[in-house]
Scaffold this motif. Sequence first.
Motif, mmCIF file in Angstrom:
data_model
loop_
_atom_site.group_PDB
_atom_site.id
_atom_site.type_symbol
_atom_site.label_atom_id
_atom_site.label_comp_id
_atom_site.label_asym_id
_atom_site.label_seq_id
_atom_site.Cartn_x
_atom_site.Cartn_y
_atom_site.Cartn_z
ATOM 1 N N ALA A 82 51.034 35.805 48.043
ATOM 2 C CA ALA A 82 51.269 36.835 49.050
ATOM 3 C C ALA A 82 52.723 36.809 49.477
ATOM 4 O O ALA A 82 53.320 35.745 49.627
ATOM 5 N N ALA A 103 45.517 38.984 53.315
ATOM 6 C CA ALA A 103 45.677 37.910 54.303
ATOM 7 C C ALA A 103 45.696 38.474 55.719
ATOM 8 O O ALA A 103 45.103 37.879 56.633
ATOM 9 N N GLN A 108 42.716 35.210 56.443
ATOM 10 C CA GLN A 108 42.565 34.004 55.632
ATOM 11 C C GLN A 108 43.401 34.168 54.370
ATOM 12 O O GLN A 108 43.750 35.288 54.010
ATOM 13 N N PRO A 109 43.702 33.066 53.707
ATOM 14 C CA PRO A 109 44.497 33.184 52.476
ATOM 15 C C PRO A 109 43.754 33.981 51.411
ATOM 16 O O PRO A 109 42.526 33.905 51.316
ATOM 17 N N PRO A 110 44.488 34.720 50.603
ATOM 18 C CA PRO A 110 43.847 35.456 49.509
ATOM 19 C C PRO A 110 43.398 34.494 48.411
ATOM 20 O O PRO A 110 43.837 33.344 48.366
#
Length: 161
Positions: A82, A103, A108-110
């Motif tokens: 990202a 994100a 949350q993180p991809p």
Amino acid sequence: MVAPLLIVAVGNPSRGDDALGPALVERLRAAGVDADGTVELLVDFQLQVEHALDLVGRRAVLFVDAARPGTVDGVVLQPVTADDAAPLWSHALRPQAVLAVYAQVQRQPPPPAWLLAIEGRDFALGEGLGDAAHQRLGAAETKVQDWLRERAGARVSRRIT
């Protein structure tokens, strides 16, 4: 149920070698990579903010796109992350921007993501794939098959531990 692996190919079939991504997905479908439900194949003209929703519930994502000469040599597979600095207001985004939108929206993180760039040479309107592009499709398909095997291997090792 969402397939854990997603392959997103972008490109315009009416613009010569820009059709490399969609052409690769056709080959993958013919090879049956999406037959067991663990892989979803998606094709679009360009990446947009809405594609961030396609990443929900995925374990890994592979973006596929044609690249202009000089940006890659042949076929290149590389991880992408990202990028919050990428413009998010455009109608055409880079994979890094789609991951950043994910994100932001999901908080949350991809999922882990990669970009498969396939060098194109002729992007003229109304043209088909050139000879060099056809040759690169075989190498690109091999890289995707290897990528899929690695993801399947990760799935097995997680179950064992």
